[in-house]
Design a protein around this motif. Sequence first.
Motif, short mmCIF file in Angstrom:
data_model
loop_
_atom_site.label_atom_id
_atom_site.label_comp_id
_atom_site.label_asym_id
_atom_site.label_seq_id
_atom_site.Cartn_x
_atom_site.Cartn_y
_atom_site.Cartn_z
N GLY A 198 0.82 -1.20 0.00
CA GLY A 198 0.00 0.00 0.00
C GLY A 198 0.86 1.26 0.00
O GLY A 198 0.55 2.24 -0.68
N THR A 199 1.95 1.22 0.76
CA THR A 199 2.89 2.34 0.79
C THR A 199 3.48 2.58 -0.59
O THR A 199 3.58 3.71 -1.06
CB THR A 199 4.02 2.06 1.80
OG1 THR A 199 3.46 1.94 3.11
CG2 THR A 199 5.05 3.16 1.79
N ALA A 200 3.89 1.49 -1.26
CA ALA A 200 4.52 1.60 -2.58
C ALA A 200 3.57 2.21 -3.60
O ALA A 200 3.93 3.13 -4.33
CB ALA A 200 4.99 0.21 -3.04
N GLY B 174 -0.53 10.77 0.22
CA GLY B 174 -1.72 11.31 -0.41
C GLY B 174 -2.83 10.32 -0.70
O GLY B 174 -3.82 10.66 -1.33
N ALA B 175 -2.68 9.08 -0.24
CA ALA B 175 -3.70 8.05 -0.50
C ALA B 175 -4.68 7.94 0.66
O ALA B 175 -4.39 8.35 1.79
CB ALA B 175 -3.03 6.71 -0.75
N LYS B 176 -5.84 7.38 0.38
CA LYS B 176 -6.83 7.05 1.41
C LYS B 176 -6.56 5.63 1.88
O LYS B 176 -6.17 4.76 1.09
CB LYS B 176 -8.25 7.15 0.86
CG LYS B 176 -8.65 8.53 0.38
CD LYS B 176 -10.03 8.49 -0.25
CE LYS B 176 -10.43 9.84 -0.81
NZ LYS B 176 -11.74 9.78 -1.51
N ILE B 177 -6.80 5.36 3.15
CA ILE B 177 -6.60 4.01 3.67
C ILE B 177 -7.72 3.66 4.64
O ILE B 177 -8.14 4.49 5.45
CB ILE B 177 -5.21 3.88 4.34
CG1 ILE B 177 -5.01 2.46 4.89
CG2 ILE B 177 -4.97 4.93 5.41
CD1 ILE B 177 -3.59 2.16 5.36
N ILE C 18 2.04 6.99 6.95
CA ILE C 18 2.87 7.06 5.75
C ILE C 18 2.01 7.11 4.49
O ILE C 18 2.23 7.91 3.58
CB ILE C 18 3.83 5.86 5.68
CG1 ILE C 18 4.88 5.97 6.78
CG2 ILE C 18 4.51 5.77 4.33
CD1 ILE C 18 5.79 4.78 6.87
N ILE C 19 1.01 6.22 4.43
CA ILE C 19 0.15 6.17 3.25
C ILE C 19 -0.62 7.47 3.07
O ILE C 19 -0.76 7.99 1.96
CB ILE C 19 -0.76 4.93 3.33
CG1 ILE C 19 0.08 3.65 3.12
CG2 ILE C 19 -1.90 5.00 2.32
CD1 ILE C 19 -0.65 2.36 3.40
#
Length: 443
Positions: A144-146, A181-184, A176-177
């Motif tokens: 997910g980080t990548a 800029g991503a949603k988690i 980190i995620i």
Amino acid sequence: MAIPKDARINLSPEDIPKRWYNLAADIPDLKPPLNPGTGEVAKPSDFEPIFCKEIIRQEGSTERYIDIPEEVRDNLIYLNRPAPLQRAYRLERYLKTPAKIYFKREDMSPLGSHKGNTALAQAYYNAEAGIHTLTTETGAGQWGTALAMVSNLYDLDTTVFMVKGSYMAKPLRKTIINTYGAKIYASPSEYTEFGRKILKEHPETTGSLGIAISEACELAAKDPGTNYSLGSVLNHVMLHQTVIGLETMQQMEIGEIEPDYVVACTGGGSNFGGMCFPMMGKKIRGEGFKETQFVAVEPKAAPSLTEGQFKYDFGDTGGFTPLLMMYTLGSEFIPNEIHAGGLRYHGMSPLVSAAYNTGLLSARSYDQTQTFEAGLLFARTEGIIPAPESCHALKGAIDLALDAKAKNEEKTIVFCLSGHGLLDLYGYEQYMDGTLPSSDIHQ
């Protein structure tokens, strides 16, 4: 004293591979995915609700080599490729083994793991296809980080479903995620129909990769501008990861290293495939590595190779994926919670499974108490804190080195250090204070 030439073998950016290697060109009797509704061989159109056309093409390809786009190759430098091959002299001395131990350093990426190799390619192809959003699952959070990070290179939005057990145990992965800029969301979640169904049936569940995959696929299937991106298991992911093994072969040639064993951890198979497939292909074709043994190391919590069945099964819990011919514990199997969340998957890559079924590799499994012991030893000898997933490969390498010691044999062992464990220190703390639970499914 002069530094030995095999202490660390580096390549230049010009040495980054220009082509990926595809084991599907060489592996015998590879079974195709099936459409679960018809029982027929899955068609490219069956994948179109969740994948872009170039990814679908690569998934079904039997070409031996596929060109790496120049933009992807340039951005692999951004991920600190090529990665060094290093010798574990201090570990060897501690073990008093005549064996030589080398490790491929995937921990030196800014992501801290090997996962960026395929995230970069998948983000590139989806952006080229006009996709605006990617959805995905993640176990321990490396994948997910990548995807969250590389999505910024192509102006993509990303939504990540992280297995709930790891989400709760590793809160900084969320940070980190989000930073990238991503949603988690913790999976199972209230954000999808399938997530709500699982929560209603199993309100206390810690989740699984199979459940998280289903949630991500559900979102992708509902929006033509959204695609699903997978971190392991499928053929195109194995393909992109082969930069690891292709680089390693160059480095072994420079260092005059002839491996008796090549070792990597296995959950869905991407790390193992990336490291071993290029060498395995040469062995199949009679072009080298004749005496090399390939060793897959998995957790006792999810021992798909060592205890699973070789059969068609879904890649996810909700039945969104085609049926895949693989070693599996059953798509509804929810493994015990472990710190090596990236290995906590019910099935194994069809390509790794086919190779195992034909005897091209062996497999072994360990409890997490055994693997953290190996990780602590590596930290105290080599100064590197390995990811819990990587500790499995390390434990396999250590056992092979001790076996060489018992037999007084000068063996050469090469393993893949798939990532660092600086966000997994709670597991090390539990091991050191004696509270780390066994993860063996038979406990």
